[in-house]
Design a protein around this motif. Structure first.
Motif, PDB file in Angstrom:
ATOM      1  N   MET A   1      45.868 -62.375  60.984  1.00 15.37           N
ATOM      2  CA  MET A   1      45.462 -61.433  59.958  1.00 15.37           C
ATOM      3  C   MET A   1      45.878 -60.031  60.379  1.00 15.37           C
ATOM      4  SD  MET A   1      41.649 -60.663  58.574  1.00 15.37           S
ATOM      5  CE  MET A   1      41.628 -60.854  56.820  1.00 15.37           C
ATOM      6  N   ALA A   2      46.474 -59.290  59.465  1.00 11.59           N
ATOM      7  CA  ALA A   2      46.954 -57.946  59.757  1.00 11.59           C
ATOM      8  C   ALA A   2      45.788 -56.996  60.004  1.00 11.59           C
ATOM      9  CB  ALA A   2      47.816 -57.447  58.609  1.00 11.59           C
ATOM     10  N   LYS A   3      46.079 -55.979  60.785  1.00 16.64           N
ATOM     11  CA  LYS A   3      45.092 -54.967  61.131  1.00 16.64           C
ATOM     12  C   LYS A   3      45.586 -53.626  60.595  1.00 16.64           C
ATOM     13  CE  LYS A   3      42.490 -53.239  65.013  1.00 16.64           C
ATOM     14  NZ  LYS A   3      41.674 -53.785  66.057  1.00 16.64           N
ATOM     15  N   LEU A   4      44.666 -52.808  60.095  1.00 14.22           N
ATOM     16  CA  LEU A   4      45.006 -51.492  59.571  1.00 14.22           C
ATOM     17  C   LEU A   4      44.591 -50.434  60.580  1.00 14.22           C
ATOM     18  CD1 LEU A   4      46.036 -49.785  57.147  1.00 14.22           C
ATOM     19  CD2 LEU A   4      43.652 -49.716  56.369  1.00 14.22           C
ATOM     20  N   LEU A   5      45.556 -49.643  61.039  1.00 17.60           N
ATOM     21  CA  LEU A   5      45.268 -48.518  61.922  1.00 17.60           C
ATOM     22  C   LEU A   5      45.550 -47.236  61.160  1.00 17.60           C
ATOM     23  CD1 LEU A   5      45.664 -50.850  64.023  1.00 17.60           C
ATOM     24  CD2 LEU A   5      46.216 -49.042  65.605  1.00 17.60           C
ATOM     25  N   ILE A   6      44.663 -46.261  61.311  1.00 15.65           N
ATOM     26  CA  ILE A   6      44.811 -44.987  60.610  1.00 15.65           C
ATOM     27  C   ILE A   6      44.761 -43.872  61.636  1.00 15.65           C
ATOM     28  CG2 ILE A   6      43.871 -43.451  58.847  1.00 15.65           C
ATOM     29  CD1 ILE A   6      42.521 -45.941  57.594  1.00 15.65           C
ATOM     30  N   LEU A 130      47.047 -38.385  56.897  1.00 16.71           N
ATOM     31  CA  LEU A 130      46.696 -39.705  57.409  1.00 16.71           C
ATOM     32  C   LEU A 130      47.950 -40.566  57.423  1.00 16.71           C
ATOM     33  CD1 LEU A 130      43.395 -40.591  55.471  1.00 16.71           C
ATOM     34  CD2 LEU A 130      43.648 -39.355  57.618  1.00 16.71           C
ATOM     35  N   VAL A 131      48.209 -41.186  58.566  1.00 15.58           N
ATOM     36  CA  VAL A 131      49.285 -42.169  58.677  1.00 15.58           C
ATOM     37  C   VAL A 131      48.613 -43.515  58.870  1.00 15.58           C
ATOM     38  CG1 VAL A 131      51.291 -42.945  60.011  1.00 15.58           C
ATOM     39  CG2 VAL A 131      50.905 -40.490  59.657  1.00 15.58           C
ATOM     40  N   MET A 132      48.938 -44.446  57.983  1.00 12.84           N
ATOM     41  CA  MET A 132      48.333 -45.772  58.009  1.00 12.84           C
ATOM     42  C   MET A 132      49.405 -46.799  58.359  1.00 12.84           C
ATOM     43  SD  MET A 132      46.185 -45.284  54.459  1.00 12.84           S
ATOM     44  CE  MET A 132      45.386 -46.853  54.507  1.00 12.84           C
ATOM     45  N   VAL A 133      49.067 -47.694  59.271  1.00 12.11           N
ATOM     46  CA  VAL A 133      50.004 -48.732  59.686  1.00 12.11           C
ATOM     47  C   VAL A 133      49.313 -50.085  59.607  1.00 12.11           C
ATOM     48  CG1 VAL A 133      51.469 -49.599  61.548  1.00 12.11           C
ATOM     49  CG2 VAL A 133      51.127 -47.136  61.283  1.00 12.11           C
ATOM     50  N   GLU A 134      49.967 -51.004  58.916  1.00 10.78           N
ATOM     51  CA  GLU A 134      49.485 -52.373  58.890  1.00 10.78           C
ATOM     52  C   GLU A 134      50.284 -53.144  59.931  1.00 10.78           C
ATOM     53  OE1 GLU A 134      48.979 -56.073  55.782  1.00 10.78           O
ATOM     54  OE2 GLU A 134      49.364 -54.070  54.999  1.00 10.78           O
ATOM     55  N   CYS A 135      49.572 -53.686  60.919  1.00 15.05           N
ATOM     56  CA  CYS A 135      50.245 -54.368  62.022  1.00 15.05           C
ATOM     57  C   CYS A 135      49.475 -55.629  62.413  1.00 15.05           C
ATOM     58  CB  CYS A 135      50.393 -53.435  63.220  1.00 15.05           C
ATOM     59  SG  CYS A 135      48.837 -52.967  63.997  1.00 15.05           S
ATOM     60  N   GLU A 136      50.128 -56.432  63.220  1.00 11.45           N
ATOM     61  CA  GLU A 136      49.470 -57.610  63.773  1.00 11.45           C
ATOM     62  C   GLU A 136      48.491 -57.145  64.851  1.00 11.45           C
ATOM     63  OE1 GLU A 136      49.733 -60.703  62.616  1.00 11.45           O
ATOM     64  OE2 GLU A 136      51.043 -59.840  61.088  1.00 11.45           O
ATOM     65  N   HIS A 138      47.905 -58.004  67.843  1.00 11.93           N
ATOM     66  CA  HIS A 138      48.466 -57.845  69.188  1.00 11.93           C
ATOM     67  C   HIS A 138      49.364 -56.604  69.310  1.00 11.93           C
ATOM     68  CE1 HIS A 138      51.675 -60.117  67.145  1.00 11.93           C
ATOM     69  NE2 HIS A 138      52.489 -59.520  67.993  1.00 11.93           N
ATOM     70  N   GLU A 139      49.691 -55.951  68.181  1.00  8.24           N
ATOM     71  CA  GLU A 139      50.503 -54.733  68.201  1.00  8.24           C
ATOM     72  C   GLU A 139      49.669 -53.457  68.067  1.00  8.24           C
ATOM     73  OE1 GLU A 139      53.155 -55.369  64.940  1.00  8.24           O
ATOM     74  OE2 GLU A 139      54.485 -56.626  66.111  1.00  8.24           O
ATOM     75  N   ALA A 140      48.366 -53.614  67.892  1.00  4.38           N
ATOM     76  CA  ALA A 140      47.494 -52.468  67.636  1.00  4.38           C
ATOM     77  C   ALA A 140      47.518 -51.445  68.773  1.00  4.38           C
ATOM     78  CB  ALA A 140      46.061 -52.938  67.381  1.00  4.38           C
ATOM     79  N   ASP A 141      47.538 -51.908  70.011  1.00  2.00           N
ATOM     80  CA  ASP A 141      47.571 -50.969  71.140  1.00  2.00           C
ATOM     81  C   ASP A 141      48.852 -50.148  71.139  1.00  2.00           C
ATOM     82  OD1 ASP A 141      45.081 -51.695  72.078  1.00  2.00           O
ATOM     83  OD2 ASP A 141      45.863 -53.114  73.556  1.00  2.00           O
ATOM     84  N   ARG A 142      49.969 -50.774  70.794  1.00  2.00           N
ATOM     85  CA  ARG A 142      51.243 -50.051  70.753  1.00  2.00           C
ATOM     86  C   ARG A 142      51.193 -48.941  69.694  1.00  2.00           C
ATOM     87  NH1 ARG A 142      57.109 -52.424  69.057  1.00  2.00           N
ATOM     88  NH2 ARG A 142      55.827 -53.246  67.386  1.00  2.00           N
ATOM     89  N   VAL A 143      50.669 -49.262  68.518  1.00  2.00           N
ATOM     90  CA  VAL A 143      50.551 -48.256  67.453  1.00  2.00           C
ATOM     91  C   VAL A 143      49.586 -47.153  67.878  1.00  2.00           C
ATOM     92  CG1 VAL A 143      49.795 -47.848  65.075  1.00  2.00           C
ATOM     93  CG2 VAL A 143      51.160 -49.874  65.616  1.00  2.00           C
ATOM     94  N   ALA A 144      48.453 -47.521  68.453  1.00  2.00           N
ATOM     95  CA  ALA A 144      47.468 -46.534  68.909  1.00  2.00           C
ATOM     96  C   ALA A 144      48.080 -45.598  69.952  1.00  2.00           C
ATOM     97  CB  ALA A 144      46.236 -47.228  69.468  1.00  2.00           C
ATOM     98  N   ASN A 145      48.903 -46.141  70.845  1.00  2.00           N
ATOM     99  CA  ASN A 145      49.555 -45.303  71.861  1.00  2.00           C
ATOM    100  C   ASN A 145      50.561 -44.338  71.244  1.00  2.00           C
ATOM    101  OD1 ASN A 145      48.098 -46.332  74.018  1.00  2.00           O
ATOM    102  ND2 ASN A 145      49.557 -47.989  74.377  1.00  2.00           N
ATOM    103  N   ILE A 146      51.253 -44.769  70.200  1.00  2.00           N
ATOM    104  CA  ILE A 146      52.165 -43.861  69.488  1.00  2.00           C
ATOM    105  C   ILE A 146      51.358 -42.732  68.861  1.00  2.00           C
ATOM    106  CG2 ILE A 146      53.733 -43.659  67.513  1.00  2.00           C
ATOM    107  CD1 ILE A 146      54.696 -46.540  68.195  1.00  2.00           C
ATOM    108  N   PHE A 147      50.241 -43.077  68.231  1.00  7.21           N
ATOM    109  CA  PHE A 147      49.374 -42.056  67.640  1.00  7.21           C
ATOM    110  C   PHE A 147      48.911 -41.063  68.710  1.00  7.21           C
ATOM    111  CE2 PHE A 147      47.519 -44.681  63.828  1.00  7.21           C
ATOM    112  CZ  PHE A 147      48.746 -44.636  63.191  1.00  7.21           C
TER     113      PHE A 147
END
Length: 156
Positions: A1-6, A130-136, A138-147
């Motif tokens: 299930m995809a995860k939404l990071l903002i 606000l930048v919103m990313v829908e990711c898997e 297991h990719e949430a940490d990578r997106v959070a680190n970019i933020f």
């Protein structure tokens, strides 16, 4: 299930850099959305990142909507969300700061707690992006680190 990071960003430049970096790491305009309340700000982000034309909601295509957008562009102070990316269809044109839940309900339906959605709305009212990313998941940490690498503003 995809995860939404903002991620919340206080400058157009930080948001644009984050979007570019997300694209470089394999994300596309199908997974990245950007929201603001400032049309000029969104136009700059769109031009610099290629995320797509900002949408202002359904009323933006009517004569009234076009006039409203022109005034918003001059005053740069609408109280509606301007959006680009996949979230644009649901979020563009939603009212903020007027005691409505137009903005909050779609976020809650995506799994965002009400209190967090209210804080995101408050940040939009301050002029943040606000930048919103829908990711898997297991990719949430990578997106959070970019933020984090690009001055993300937190919520309490």
């Amino acid at each position: 299930m995809a995860k939404l990071l903002i991620g919340i960003f206080s400058t157009t430049q930080d948001a644009s850099i984050v979007i570019d970096e997300l694209y470089k790491t394999g994300y596309s305009d199908k997974e990245v959305s950007v929201l603001s309340r400032k049309l000029k700000q969104m136009n700059k982000i769109s031009e610099s990142t290629g995320i797509g034309k900002p949408m202002t909601g359904n009323a933006g295509n009517s004569v009234f909507g076009m006039l409203k957008n022109m005034v918003a562009n001059i005053e740069d102070d609408p109280k509606e969300v301007v959006a680009a990316g996949p979230a644009a269809r649901k979020m563009a044109g939603t009212e903020i700061g007027k005691g409505t839940d137009d903005f909050i309900v779609p976020l809650m339906s995506a799994g965002v707690p009400k209190e967090d959605a209210q804080q995101y709305e408050a940040h939009l009212l301050k002029g943040h992006v606000l930048v919103m990313v829908e990711c898997e998941p297991h990719e949430a940490d990578r997106v959070a680190n970019i933020f984090k690498a690009h001055h993300v503003v937190g919520i309490e």
